[in-house]
Design a protein around this motif. Sequence first.
Motif, short mmCIF file in Angstrom:
data_model
loop_
_atom_site.label_atom_id
_atom_site.label_comp_id
_atom_site.label_asym_id
_atom_site.label_seq_id
_atom_site.Cartn_x
_atom_site.Cartn_y
_atom_site.Cartn_z
N LEU A 144 4.36 5.89 1.38
CA LEU A 144 3.20 5.39 0.63
C LEU A 144 1.91 5.92 1.22
CD1 LEU A 144 4.14 1.63 0.01
CD2 LEU A 144 4.21 3.53 -1.63
N THR A 208 -2.69 0.09 -0.76
CA THR A 208 -1.81 0.80 0.16
C THR A 208 -1.68 0.05 1.48
OG1 THR A 208 -2.32 2.96 -0.82
CG2 THR A 208 -1.48 2.95 1.43
N VAL A 226 3.27 -2.91 -3.58
CA VAL A 226 4.00 -1.66 -3.41
C VAL A 226 3.90 -0.82 -4.68
CG1 VAL A 226 6.28 -0.64 -3.06
CG2 VAL A 226 5.56 -2.59 -1.66
N VAL A 230 1.88 2.79 -5.32
CA VAL A 230 2.43 4.00 -5.95
C VAL A 230 1.63 4.39 -7.17
CG1 VAL A 230 4.46 4.97 -7.11
CG2 VAL A 230 4.77 3.55 -5.08
#
Length: 249
Positions: A144, A208, A226, A230
């Motif tokens: 990530l 993030t 999460v 992304v």
Amino acid sequence: MSSHALTDSWTMTRRELAHWARRPGPLLVALLFPVMLLLMFGYLVGGGRGVRGDYVDYLVPGMLSLTMAFGLEGTMLAVIQDLNKGVIDRFRAMPMANGAVLVGRSAADMLQSAAGLVLMAGVAGAVGWRPHGGAGAVLAAFGLLLLFRFAVLWIGIHLALVAGRPELVQTVQILVWPVGFLSNAFATPDAMPRWLGTAVQWNPLSHTATAVRELIGGQSGAGGHVWAAVGWPVVLLAVFFPLAVRRFR
């Protein structure tokens, strides 16, 4: 991407690595500056308003995320200097895949960013921080972080091509500071004024950082971070990658 384009991009990447070997100073500064920030905020200045639990568990994922937003000026200046010195014109005269120069430069930057993450994690481990997840969680968190870096990198490349001159690149780089520090890297949005906390929560860097905390930082979030960690980089890449390539052409 064809094998010809991959070969050309790898050639350009090796060109950038050769520059590092001849001039290691800027690379060392780029790697050590985030380490200094980690030690300063974690053990000298302190902070963490609104943070529950160990502040280091909150700070380290935030610093890892913040590191991915800084240090763009090296890549931005390299692209502009190649353009202004006529190096790109010579590359265009060769049977080279279009865009291989930008891909090679971004690949070199990603290698530096990965090295910076490993160094930061090593220093954090040396001062007592431990990830609260298995190897899979650590790899996912690093993925990530590098995805965020890749998106921010192409924003920087596009802005550098728009600026066109090294002195303007320095001005553009200043824009990174509000993005970096108006985030939840050092404190929770709950401890901020409502208007500021709302802006911090919308910051892609905050998503993030929160996602990394959920994976390895021992901090539970509201969920969905999460996917946001992304989605934001993917959207930014979808916008700025074609813009940069078109501007380069």
